[in-house]
Design a protein around this motif. Sequence first.
Motif: not given
Length: 86
Positions: A42-45, A51-57
């Motif tokens: 999965v790549f977050l772009v 919301g990329k950092s929010t997803f990881i956190k």
Amino acid sequence: VTGVQTCALPISMIEFKNVTKSYGDKAGLSDVNLSIDDGEFVFLVGPSGAGKSTFIKLILKEIDPEKGQIFFRGRDITRLPKRLIP
């Protein structure tokens, strides 16, 4: 009854169900539903603030969602203490 077979449904490695996280009046993630299966890449772009950092956190339990559930291998980790995260 003979000849009845049951099979387990595949369980996603990571699953978000209706997850929402906001920062004041800004939405970090809004009502997100997704499923990531074992072995998937999965790549977050996206642009800044997407919301990329929010997803990881959220996955790492650094923050908690305001709404929704997060599952890891079928186990609801949404309210699980961080020290018990697999």
